[in-house]
Design an enzyme around this catalytic site. Structure first.
Site, PDB file in Angstrom:
ATOM      1  N   HIS A 122      29.218  69.641   7.754  1.00 29.30           N
ATOM      2  CA  HIS A 122      29.478  68.983   6.470  1.00 29.30           C
ATOM      3  C   HIS A 122      30.561  67.935   6.716  1.00 29.30           C
ATOM      4  CE1 HIS A 122      31.106  68.746   2.334  1.00 29.30           C
ATOM      5  NE2 HIS A 122      29.949  69.225   1.926  1.00 29.30           N
ATOM      6  N   ASP A 199      33.376  77.547   9.583  1.00 27.49           N
ATOM      7  CA  ASP A 199      33.289  77.117   8.185  1.00 27.49           C
ATOM      8  C   ASP A 199      32.315  78.065   7.485  1.00 27.49           C
ATOM      9  OD1 ASP A 199      32.705  75.998   5.769  1.00 27.49           O
ATOM     10  OD2 ASP A 199      32.131  74.029   6.545  1.00 27.49           O
ATOM     11  N   GLN A 202      29.001  78.418   3.468  1.00 26.99           N
ATOM     12  CA  GLN A 202      27.621  78.812   3.139  1.00 26.99           C
ATOM     13  C   GLN A 202      27.239  80.172   3.713  1.00 26.99           C
ATOM     14  OE1 GLN A 202      25.955  77.220   0.995  1.00 26.99           O
ATOM     15  NE2 GLN A 202      26.932  75.210   0.953  1.00 26.99           N
ATOM     16  N   LYS A 225      31.586  78.742  -4.594  1.00 29.11           N
ATOM     17  CA  LYS A 225      30.257  78.997  -4.010  1.00 29.11           C
ATOM     18  C   LYS A 225      29.964  80.491  -3.916  1.00 29.11           C
ATOM     19  CE  LYS A 225      30.381  74.838  -1.162  1.00 29.11           C
ATOM     20  NZ  LYS A 225      29.501  73.813  -1.714  1.00 29.11           N
ATOM     21  N   CYS A 363      26.197  65.481   1.998  1.00 28.09           N
ATOM     22  CA  CYS A 363      27.478  65.390   2.739  1.00 28.09           C
ATOM     23  C   CYS A 363      27.284  65.732   4.214  1.00 28.09           C
ATOM     24  CB  CYS A 363      28.541  66.302   2.128  1.00 28.09           C
ATOM     25  SG  CYS A 363      28.924  65.900   0.441  1.00 28.09           S
TER      26      CYS A 363
HETATM   27  N1  PMP Z   1      31.281  73.108   4.335  1.00 30.76           N
HETATM   28  C1  PMP Z   1      30.030  73.400   3.976  1.00 30.76           C
HETATM   29  C2  PMP Z   1      29.094  73.976   4.996  1.00 30.76           C
HETATM   30  C3  PMP Z   1      29.617  73.189   2.658  1.00 30.76           C
HETATM   31  O1  PMP Z   1      28.378  73.480   2.300  1.00 30.76           O
HETATM   32  C4  PMP Z   1      30.534  72.654   1.724  1.00 30.76           C
HETATM   33  C5  PMP Z   1      30.131  72.382   0.297  1.00 30.76           C
HETATM   34  N2  PMP Z   1      28.882  71.788   0.130  1.00 30.76           N
HETATM   35  C6  PMP Z   1      31.832  72.384   2.155  1.00 30.76           C
HETATM   36  C7  PMP Z   1      32.169  72.625   3.459  1.00 30.76           C
HETATM   37  C8  PMP Z   1      32.863  71.826   1.232  1.00 30.76           C
HETATM   38  O2  PMP Z   1      33.178  72.748   0.248  1.00 30.76           O
HETATM   39  P1  PMP Z   1      34.073  72.366  -1.017  1.00 30.76           P
HETATM   40  O3  PMP Z   1      33.463  71.139  -1.606  1.00 30.76           O
HETATM   41  O4  PMP Z   1      33.980  73.548  -1.897  1.00 30.76           O
HETATM   42  O5  PMP Z   1      35.452  72.117  -0.522  1.00 30.76           O
END
Ligand code: PMP
Length: 404
Positions: A122, A199, A202, A225, A363
């Site tokens: 991401h 990370d 997910q 999430k 993203c």
């Molecule tokens: N890492 C991953 C794998 C994600 O899916 C996301 C959110 N789509 C993020 C980081 C960022 O998370 P947040 O916007 O809640 O900070």
């Protein structure tokens, strides 16, 4: 028994309609809906406890502090941390990742040192490292993936050098759904005496994640999430690393003593928590973790595995539909495109049928580039989704397909 009808009743929003159709919410990788008890925890704390934490001698402040610190204990237990000193509250995964890139980068990396990321990261696990690169001259190396969306582990091994200082990879891809073998990645990294950040944005919402079992040095995730509120997230970090890292931001809460000449910092985890924390959010996050624990993370995982397998089969049978991400280990996300239909058109038309999916680059633009597309349609599942909803999605896609 996993009683899906009873579970759905815990989430008031699921019974609403959009455009006079029942809501089919399949955007859980972006954010999840909240069970009633999470929303009530927020309302009740503001109605009956609210006071700033850590600083007050008065009753409410102590009660709020207790809730906040109990939440930290609860999070520590949930992810298998050895101590709540290893749990830092942040605004979310993004802030947790920025904290590590910035503080670890400041304290433990020099110009020419290397970090290993993967193609499926991401942006929030790419850009903070690039900012560090621009500040300090570190080097970013990238693990390639195969067509199915799995990491190339041999290539990963080859990326290590005497200058490697950190591996930072996602546990589960928010686009491909690939579940990366983080235990194996951890042993490889540790064999090179390099720490690893996972990370968990997910993964933590979808199956049991235990940092002691994985052995990783850092884990990040977001409250919103995992059925909790927005604005709160977690950084787990091994105490020995966190101890070595300098503070991320300065301010109240993170200091032990301040003079104009010099400041000494608080102990862990407060060293990394400048300013008034989101103490209402931390408590509501703990309530969300209690909720999913009551259902059982294993049961949630089994339910979502079934949904994913069903969606792969159902969508895979639609003519002209290409699914990105065919990893053997895949979780709760199906991203696709249909020949001749722009992802944005597909998303917009599905929306008119009451189906919420996400479109675009998710993203993860380097990943889009890897597959040679500008964007994809993504359906992502949560603990309350059903096979009937996937049928509705498949029928919706068929309907849109016939319009073109
Ligand atoms: N890492 C991953 C794998 C994600 O899916 C996301 C959110 N789509 C993020 C980081 C960022 O998370 P947040 O916007 O809640 O900070």
């Amino acid at each position: 028994m996993y009683d899906i009808e009873a579970i759905r009743k815990d989430f008031p929003i699921l019974s609403r309609t959009v455009y006079d159709r029942p809501l089919v919410y399949l955007d859980n990788a972006a954010t999840t809906q909240k069970p009633r008890e999470v929303v009530e925890a927020i309302v009740n704390e503001y109605y009956s406890v609210n006071a700033n934490v850590h600083r007050g001698v008065h009753f409410l402040s102590q009660q709020a502090t207790e809730l906040h610190e109990q939440a930290r204990e609860r999070v520590a237990r949930f992810v298998g941390a050895r101590s709540s000193r290893e749990i830092v509250f942040t605004r979310g995964t993004t802030e947790s990742l920025n904290l590590v890139a910035s503080s670890f980068g400041e304290g433990c990396m020099k110009a020419g040192d290397e970090v290993i990321l993967s193609t499926m990261e991401h942006h929030s696990n790419i850009v903070p490292w690039q900012m560090l690169r621009d500040r300090k001259g570190i080097v970013i190396k990238v693990i390639p993936i195969n067509e199915a969306g799995e990491l190339d582990l041999e290539a990963f091994e080859r990326l290590f050098s005497p200058r490697t200082r950190m591996v930072a990879v996602t546990h589960v891809s928010n686009v491909l759904g690939t579940v990366n073998p983080v235990k194996e990645l951890t042993s490889i990294a540790h064999a090179h005496e390099v720490p690893i950040l996972v990370d968990g944005a997910q993964s933590v919402p979808h199956f049991p994640v235990d940092v002691s079992d994985i052995g990783c040095d850092f884990l990040t995730f977001s409250g919103h999430k995992v059925y909790g509120p927005t604005g709160i997230g977690v950084l787990y970090g091994r105490e020995d690393w966190l101890d070595r890292m300098p503070p991320y931001q300065g301010g109240g809460e993170m200091i032990s003593h301040v003079t104009f000449a010099q400041t000494t910092y608080e102990q862990l985890p407060y060293k990394f928590e400048a300013g008034t924390p989101d103490y209402v959010g931390s408590n509501a996050l703990a309530v969300a973790l209690d909720y999913v624990s009551r259902l059982g993370m294993e049961h949630i995982a089994a339910h979502e595995r079934e949904l994913t397998a069903y969606a792969m089969e159902r969508l895979g049978a639609i003519p002209g539909l290409h699914i990105y991400g065919q990893a053997r280990e895949k979780d709760a996300v199906v991203a696709f495109n249909i020949e001749g239909i722009h992802h944005l058109d597909m998303g917009t038309l599905l929306d008119r049928l009451g189906i919420a999916v996400r479109t675009g680059h998710h993203c993860a633009q380097p990943l889009m580039e890897r597959y040679g597309v500008e964007g994809m349609v993504r359906a992502s599942f949560g603990l309350y989704n059903t096979c009937q909803e996937i049928d509705t999605l498949a029928e919706g896609i068929e309907r849109v397909r016939k319009m073109f």
